[in-house]
Design a protein around this motif. Structure first.
Motif, short mmCIF file in Angstrom:
data_model
loop_
_atom_site.label_atom_id
_atom_site.label_comp_id
_atom_site.label_asym_id
_atom_site.label_seq_id
_atom_site.Cartn_x
_atom_site.Cartn_y
_atom_site.Cartn_z
N VAL A 10 0.89 -1.18 0.03
CA VAL A 10 0.04 -0.19 0.08
C VAL A 10 0.93 1.13 0.20
N GLN A 11 1.88 1.13 0.68
CA GLN A 11 2.85 2.42 0.77
C GLN A 11 3.42 2.46 -0.55
N ILE A 12 3.87 1.34 -1.17
CA ILE A 12 4.65 1.35 -2.43
C ILE A 12 3.74 1.98 -3.39
N LYS A 13 2.31 1.71 -3.44
CA LYS A 13 1.54 2.01 -4.29
C LYS A 13 1.26 3.50 -4.18
N GLU A 14 1.15 3.98 -3.04
CA GLU A 14 1.08 5.42 -2.64
C GLU A 14 2.29 6.12 -3.05
N ALA A 15 3.64 5.70 -2.68
CA ALA A 15 4.43 6.33 -3.11
C ALA A 15 4.56 6.41 -4.54
N ASN A 16 4.34 5.33 -5.37
CA ASN A 16 4.43 5.45 -6.73
C ASN A 16 3.32 6.54 -7.24
N ALA A 17 2.08 6.48 -6.60
CA ALA A 17 1.28 7.23 -7.16
C ALA A 17 1.49 8.91 -6.84
N HIS A 18 2.40 8.89 -5.74
CA HIS A 18 2.72 10.43 -5.37
C HIS A 18 3.84 10.82 -6.73
N LEU A 19 4.63 9.87 -6.90
CA LEU A 19 5.69 9.97 -7.94
C LEU A 19 5.24 10.42 -9.14
N ALA A 20 4.15 9.63 -9.64
CA ALA A 20 3.63 9.85 -10.89
C ALA A 20 2.75 11.14 -11.10
N ALA A 21 2.23 11.85 -9.63
CA ALA A 21 1.49 13.07 -9.57
C ALA A 21 2.65 14.04 -9.61
N VAL A 22 3.57 13.75 -9.02
CA VAL A 22 4.84 14.87 -9.13
C VAL A 22 5.25 14.88 -10.66
N HIS A 23 5.55 13.58 -10.96
CA HIS A 23 6.08 13.65 -12.34
C HIS A 23 5.11 14.43 -13.44
#
Length: 190
Positions: A10-23
Motif C-alpha cells: 500500500v505504501q509502495i502504491k501510494e509512493a508510486n502514485a505520489h511520484l506519478a503525480a509529481v512527474h
C-alpha cells in the motif's frame, strides 16, 4: 544493527502514485514554462518588429521634416526676394509720387499766376503795337525832337526798349521747349 523496514504494498502504491503525480506536475510545469517562453519570445519578436517599424517611421518623419525645412527655406528666400523687389518698386513709386506732387504744386502756382501772365502778355502786345505805331510816325516826321522820340521809342511807362530784340527779360531753356511738351509733363493744358 537495525533492519530496514520493508514497505508495504500500500505504501509502495501510494509512493508510486505520489511520484506519478509529481512527474505529471513537473511535466505540466515544463509545458507551461515552454508555453511561457514561447509567449515571451513571440512578444519579444513583436516588440522588436514594432521597434523596427517605429525606427523606420521616425526615419521617414525625419526625412520628411528635412525636406519640408528645405522647402520652407526656399519659400522664405523667394519671399525675401519678393519683399526686396516690392520695396524697390515702392521706393520708385514714392519717387514718382514726389515728382508728380512737385509738378502738381508747380501747376497750381502756374494756374494761380495765369491771370497775371495774361495781363502781362496783353500789356506787352499793346506796348509792341504802340511802339510800331510810334516808330512809323517818327519815320514820317524826321524833324521830331530827340527827347520826345526817345520817350516814344522806349515805350509807355518804360515797359519796352527801343529794339524788340533787346528786351529786359531773358529766355530760359525751359521757355524754348516745344509748346506741347509742357502739356505732356503736366498732363493738362493751361
Amino acid at each position: 544493527m537495525r533492519r530496514m523496514s520493508v514497505l508495504s504494498p500500500v505504501q509502495i502504491k501510494e509512493a508510486n502514485a505520489h511520484l506519478a503525480a509529481v512527474h505529471l506536475r513537473v511535466t505540466e510545469l515544463e509545458r507551461r514554462l515552454e508555453a511561457a517562453e514561447r509567449t515571451v519570445r513571440e512578444q519579444a519578436e513583436r516588440l522588436m518588429g514594432k521597434d523596427r517599424e517605429l525606427q523606420a517611421a521616425i526615419r521617414e518623419l525625419t526625412l520628411r521634416k528635412d525636406r519640408e525645412m528645405v522647402d520652407v527655406q526656399e519659400k522664405l528666400q523667394d519671399c525675401e526676394g519678393t519683399v526686396q523687389r516690392l520695396q524697390t518698386v515702392m521706393k520708385e513709386k514714392d519717387s514718382v509720387i514726389a515728382q508728380l506732387r512737385h509738378r502738381s504744386q508747380l501747376l497750381d502756382k502756374i494756374t494761380r499766376s495765369r491771370p497775371l501772365l495774361d495781363n502781362l502778355l496783353s500789356y506787352m502786345a499793346e506796348a509792341e503795337r504802340s511802339q510800331s505805331v510810334h516808330i512809323s510816325h517818327l519815320d514820317s516826321h524826321p524833324g521830331f525832337p530827340d527827347l520826345h522820340a526817345h520817350s516814344l521809342l522806349s515805350g509807355t511807362n518804360g515797359l519796352m526798349n527801343t529794339c524788340p530784340s533787346d528786351r529786359n527779360f531773358s529766355v530760359s531753356e525751359d521757355d524754348m521747349e516745344e509748346p506741347g511738351q509742357d502739356d505732356a509733363i503736366f498732363g493738362t493744358t493751361v
